[in-house]
Motif scaffolding. Structure first.
Motif, PDB file in Angstrom:
ATOM      1  N   VAL A 278       0.922  -1.168   0.237  1.00 34.70           N
ATOM      2  CA  VAL A 278      -0.032  -0.045   0.036  1.00 34.70           C
ATOM      3  C   VAL A 278       0.828   0.993  -0.039  1.00 34.70           C
TER       4      VAL A 278
ATOM      5  N   ALA B 194      -3.127  -4.263   3.512  1.00 39.12           N
ATOM      6  CA  ALA B 194      -3.213  -3.312   4.510  1.00 39.12           C
ATOM      7  C   ALA B 194      -4.306  -3.381   5.829  1.00 39.12           C
TER       8      ALA B 194
ATOM      9  N   ASP C  38      -6.620   0.172   6.848  1.00 42.45           N
ATOM     10  CA  ASP C  38      -5.647  -0.249   7.811  1.00 42.45           C
ATOM     11  C   ASP C  38      -6.159  -0.798   9.078  1.00 42.45           C
TER      12      ASP C  38
END
Length: 247
Positions: free
Chosen positions: A20, A241, A93
C-alpha cells in the motif's frame, strides 16, 4: 445471516508482493472544502477523494473502505461501493479499523448510533479477499488469464497473453504465485517477471486461485494488463493493509 455476509467478499518494484502506498497530502483549500461536504462529495461528486473518519485526512478512495448505515442502524461494509446511502470512508488499515470501533468514530461521522457487525476486522478481510478473487474469475471469463507453469513461463517470456500478433493479444499485467506453492517454480519465473516489471501477488493459496479460475487448483497464474488487473491490485493492496494477506 446479516446484510454484510450477503455481500461479495502502489505496487512495489514489480518483484515483490503488492504493497500500500502512503496517503498523499492535499492542499489546505481542498481540505477546507472537504470539511463542509459529505465524504462522497469531496472536491465534486466524481472525485476519487474521500475523508477518512479515523484520521480526518482526505485521500484517494482507492486506499479506503466504504461503509453505510442500514435503516436499522447497522454499520455495513460496502467493499463494492454500490450500496445506497451516505458513505462513511475509512482508510484500509487494521489499526484504524480498531481505532474507529473503540472510539465510536463511525457513530460520530454518521451523527447517529450505529451497531457494527460482529468481528468487523475479520469480515472486512473476507469481503475484500472474496472481491479480489471474484475479479480474477472475471478476467478468466474474458480470456485474460492463464494458469500452469509452461503457459505462464511462455507469457512472461513473450510479455503477452494470446497469440502473438493476434487481435486478442494483451500484455501481461499481473503474476500470481500460490502462497502454498513450491519455491522452485517461483524462482524460475522470477527473472522473467522482473524483466517485464510485472508485479507479484502471492496472497492466495492454490485452492483459492483454482476456484477463481474454474479448476481444482492453480499455482502459477498470469493476468492481462487492463482495468481488471488494476482493480485486483487495488483489492490486494487493501487486503494487505487490513492484515488479511494470509490465507
Amino acid at each position: 445471516m446479516d446484510a454484510a455476509d450477503n455481500m461479495t467478499d502502489q505496487a512495489g518494484d514489480g518483484t515483490g508482493p503488492v504493497t500500500v502506498a502512503p496517503t498523499p497530502a492535499y492542499p489546505p483549500e481542498l481540505d477546507a472544502e472537504a470539511q463542509a461536504d459529505e465524504p462522497e462529495n469531496v472536491a465534486g461528486r466524481k472525485s476519487p477523494l474521500r475523508r477518512c473518519v479515523a484520521t480526518g485526512r482526505v485521500g484517494d478512495k482507492a486506499g479506503m473502505i466504504r461503509f453505510v448505515v442500514s435503516p436499522d442502524g447497522v454499520l455495513v461494509p460496502d467493499v463494492d461501493e454500490t450500496l445506497p446511502g451516505r458513505g462513511l470512508w475509512l482508510t484500509a488499515d487494521a489499526k484504524l479499523v480498531e481505532k474507529a470501533l473503540t472510539k465510536g468514530l463511525f457513530a460520530k461521522a454518521a451523527r447517529r448510533a450505529v451497531k457494527p457487525v460482529p468481528d468487523l476486522p475479520a469480515l472486512l478481510c473476507r469481503l475484500v479477499r472474496r472481491r479480489a478473487l471474484g475479479l480474477v474469475g472475471l478476467a478468466r471469463k474474458g480470456g485474460g488469464a492463464l494458469a500452469g507453469f509452461e503457459k505462464v513461463q511462455a507469457a512472461l517470456r513473450s510479455g503477452c497473453i494470446g497469440r502473438s500478433g493476434g487481435a486478442g493479444q494483451k500484455s501481461v499485467g499481473l503474476w500470481f504465485e500460490a502462497s502454498d506453492g513450491s519455491d522452485d517454480g517461483r524462482t524460475k519465473l522470477f527473472a522473467l517477471a522482473q524483466a517485464l516489471g510485472v508485479p507479484l501477488v502471492d496472497v492466495f493459496d492454490r485452492s483459492e486461485l483454482g476456484a477463481a479460475l474454474g479448476r481444482d487448483e492453480a499455482v502459477h497464474v498470469v493476468l492481462a494488463a487492463g482495468p481488471l488487473a488494476k482493480q485486483i491490485r487495488r483489492e490486494v493492496e487493501r487486503l494487505s493493509a487490513l492484515g488479511g494477506a494470509g490465507s
